[in-house]
Design a protein around this motif. Structure first.
Motif, PDB file in Angstrom:
ATOM      1  N   PHE A   1     -26.818  17.711  40.033  1.00 35.61           N
ATOM      2  CA  PHE A   1     -26.169  18.986  40.351  1.00 35.61           C
ATOM      3  C   PHE A   1     -26.619  19.501  41.716  1.00 35.61           C
ATOM      4  N   ILE A   2     -27.902  19.379  41.996  1.00 40.98           N
ATOM      5  CA  ILE A   2     -28.411  19.876  43.278  1.00 40.98           C
ATOM      6  C   ILE A   2     -27.766  19.113  44.433  1.00 40.98           C
TER       7      ILE A   2
ATOM      8  N   CYS B   1     -29.231  25.792  48.373  1.00 41.92           N
ATOM      9  CA  CYS B   1     -29.642  27.201  48.387  1.00 41.92           C
ATOM     10  C   CYS B   1     -28.702  28.053  49.247  1.00 41.92           C
ATOM     11  N   GLU B   2     -28.190  27.459  50.310  1.00 36.06           N
ATOM     12  CA  GLU B   2     -27.340  28.189  51.246  1.00 36.06           C
ATOM     13  C   GLU B   2     -25.897  28.285  50.763  1.00 36.06           C
ATOM     14  N   ARG B   3     -25.514  27.428  49.784  1.00 32.33           N
ATOM     15  CA  ARG B   3     -24.098  27.325  49.414  1.00 32.33           C
ATOM     16  C   ARG B   3     -23.797  27.608  47.949  1.00 32.33           C
ATOM     17  N   LEU B   4     -24.817  27.687  47.119  1.00 28.98           N
ATOM     18  CA  LEU B   4     -24.620  27.832  45.681  1.00 28.98           C
ATOM     19  C   LEU B   4     -23.844  29.079  45.301  1.00 28.98           C
ATOM     20  N   SER B   5     -22.907  28.912  44.367  1.00 27.85           N
ATOM     21  CA  SER B   5     -22.211  30.064  43.792  1.00 27.85           C
ATOM     22  C   SER B   5     -22.959  30.509  42.539  1.00 27.85           C
TER      23      SER B   5
ATOM     24  N   SER C   1     -25.022  20.679  47.080  1.00 30.32           N
ATOM     25  CA  SER C   1     -25.407  20.740  48.495  1.00 30.32           C
ATOM     26  C   SER C   1     -24.166  20.727  49.384  1.00 30.32           C
ATOM     27  N   GLY C   2     -23.066  20.180  48.838  1.00 34.88           N
ATOM     28  CA  GLY C   2     -21.821  20.124  49.591  1.00 34.88           C
ATOM     29  C   GLY C   2     -21.788  19.041  50.649  1.00 34.88           C
TER      30      GLY C   2
ATOM     31  N   ALA D   1     -31.230  18.200  50.204  1.00 37.43           N
ATOM     32  CA  ALA D   1     -30.153  18.590  49.288  1.00 37.43           C
ATOM     33  C   ALA D   1     -30.396  19.978  48.708  1.00 37.43           C
ATOM     34  N   VAL D   2     -31.624  20.242  48.259  1.00 38.22           N
ATOM     35  CA  VAL D   2     -31.900  21.539  47.650  1.00 38.22           C
ATOM     36  C   VAL D   2     -31.857  22.656  48.697  1.00 38.22           C
ATOM     37  N   LYS D   3     -32.249  22.326  49.917  1.00 42.10           N
ATOM     38  CA  LYS D   3     -32.187  23.329  50.994  1.00 42.10           C
ATOM     39  C   LYS D   3     -30.737  23.717  51.287  1.00 42.10           C
TER      40      LYS D   3
END
Length: 229
Positions: free
Chosen positions: A141-142, A101-105, A146-147, A96-98
């Motif tokens: 939240f994480i 990291c790629e999608r966070l605004s 993650s989407g 999830a955290v990985k």
């Protein structure tokens, strides 16, 4: 059990479910304690039917257990159970955290940072109930950011027991501060968009949680044995 009454403006079973869940998570109902539907119904001044529905819902979440003789007891964690759940969390939350990291605004990063700020304030004033709530929100939240909705569903199945463990996990000298510092380390990697490092830091954080819980369970087991005649 206190004489708290359900809010009759809502379905009885739903109110009773929330009432019992709170008593389990806050430790008013102890691990292994017997629960009697008839007694609860009398104390709450309701029929047994909504109590039975609430009990079945809590059984599905794992917070109550019903044996082959229909005896109801509060969930009592075992070493194996804790290890299995935390193994799942390590895999799922590091993923999830990985992904996050790629999608966070930028605004989502701000939301996580605000949770960390509020956690720190709650520690300062000694509000452990809020500390637990903000710790839950940090992890939620994480997963949300993650989407990956399927990932959220998988972790959702562990939600009640995970919350139960987090309630135990926050206690101990300096423990709340340790958790906060590890959350800050995870957040730092997220801000830098270092996905692999964030995932590894999350895994280590959950491993520390597991070790702390195992130590707590070991001490409780030793104390229980010491009390026996």
């Amino acid at each position: 059990m206190s004489q708290a009454q359900p809010d009759r403006s809502a379905p009885f079973y739903e109110q009773i479910y929330h009432l019992l869940r709170k008593k389990i998570l806050q430790g008013e109902f102890k691990p292994g304690q017997r629960i009697y539907e008839a007694k609860l119904a009398r104390e709450l001044n309701v029929s047994r039917s909504p109590v039975r529905e609430a009990v079945r819902a809590l059984e599905k979440e794992g917070l109550l257990q019903i044996d082959h003789k229909s005896r109801i007891t509060v969930y009592e964690p075992t070493m194996r159970n804790v290890e299995e759940i935390y193994q799942c969390r390590m895999s799922l939350e590091s993923l999830a955290v990985k992904l996050a990291c790629e999608r966070l605004s930028a605004s989502q990063l701000d939301e996580i940072e605000e949770v960390l700020r509020q956690t720190e304030q709650s520690i300062i004033i000694g509000d452990l109930e809020s500390v637990i709530a903000f710790n839950v929100q940090f992890h939620d939240f994480i997963v949300l950011f993650s989407g990956n909705s399927e990932l959220g569903k998988l972790l959702g199945g562990l939600r009640s027991l995970t919350y139960y463990y987090r309630t135990l996990n926050v206690y101990g000298p300096g423990r709340a501060n340790q958790i906060l510092e590890e959350h800050k380390q995870i957040f730092s990697k997220m801000k830098e968009r270092k996905a692999d490092e964030a995932a590894e830091t999350m895994k280590v954080h959950i491993q520390h949680d597991l070790l702390h819980l195992k130590n707590l369970l070991t001490k409780e087991s030793q104390q229980a044995r010491g009390k026996k005649p």
